[in-house]
Design an enzyme around this catalytic site. Sequence first.
Site, PDB file in Angstrom:
ATOM      1  N   PHE A  31       1.620   8.258   6.405  1.00  0.00           N
ATOM      2  CA  PHE A  31       0.626   9.137   5.793  1.00  0.00           C
ATOM      3  C   PHE A  31       1.243   9.880   4.615  1.00  0.00           C
ATOM      4  O   PHE A  31       2.175  10.653   4.767  1.00  0.00           O
ATOM      5  CB  PHE A  31       0.090  10.141   6.816  1.00  0.00           C
ATOM      6  CG  PHE A  31      -0.980   9.582   7.698  1.00  0.00           C
ATOM      7  CD1 PHE A  31      -2.113  10.330   7.979  1.00  0.00           C
ATOM      8  CD2 PHE A  31      -0.888   8.320   8.246  1.00  0.00           C
ATOM      9  CE1 PHE A  31      -3.121   9.819   8.799  1.00  0.00           C
ATOM     10  CE2 PHE A  31      -1.875   7.801   9.057  1.00  0.00           C
ATOM     11  CZ  PHE A  31      -2.995   8.552   9.336  1.00  0.00           C
ATOM     12  N   ASP A  32       0.706   9.625   3.444  1.00  0.00           N
ATOM     13  CA  ASP A  32       1.085  10.351   2.239  1.00  0.00           C
ATOM     14  C   ASP A  32      -0.174  11.025   1.710  1.00  0.00           C
ATOM     15  O   ASP A  32      -1.217  11.018   2.377  1.00  0.00           O
ATOM     16  CB  ASP A  32       1.719   9.418   1.204  1.00  0.00           C
ATOM     17  CG  ASP A  32       0.799   8.268   0.797  1.00  0.00           C
ATOM     18  OD1 ASP A  32      -0.428   8.341   1.048  1.00  0.00           O
ATOM     19  OD2 ASP A  32       1.301   7.291   0.220  1.00  0.00           O
ATOM     20  N   SER A  33      -0.123  11.575   0.519  1.00  0.00           N
ATOM     21  CA  SER A  33      -1.274  12.321  -0.002  1.00  0.00           C
ATOM     22  C   SER A  33      -2.511  11.434  -0.174  1.00  0.00           C
ATOM     23  O   SER A  33      -3.632  11.871   0.091  1.00  0.00           O
ATOM     24  CB  SER A  33      -0.918  13.008  -1.318  1.00  0.00           C
ATOM     25  OG  SER A  33      -0.503  12.056  -2.277  1.00  0.00           O
TER      26      SER A  33
END
Length: 79
Positions: free
Chosen positions: A35-37
């Site tokens: 999970f990144d931005s």
Amino acid sequence: MRSAVEDRLVVLISEISEVPAEDITAETPLEDLGFDSLVLVELAMKLRKEFGVVASDEELDEVETVGGLLRFATRARSA
């Protein structure tokens, strides 16, 4: 034991991360799921569509684990 909402949220997380739902626990760091931005934006859209939960980027940035996300979504739904 998880609620139906929590179970559905784990399924959404599984779909987004491509990690089997049975491998996802409350202690699993979102970072370990990739999970990144950009993924958080996708998650925010799904939270709104599925549960009516409106989450800002800042709120989601503060969530570090699956359990934290479950607590956030549960609180936001009841607010």
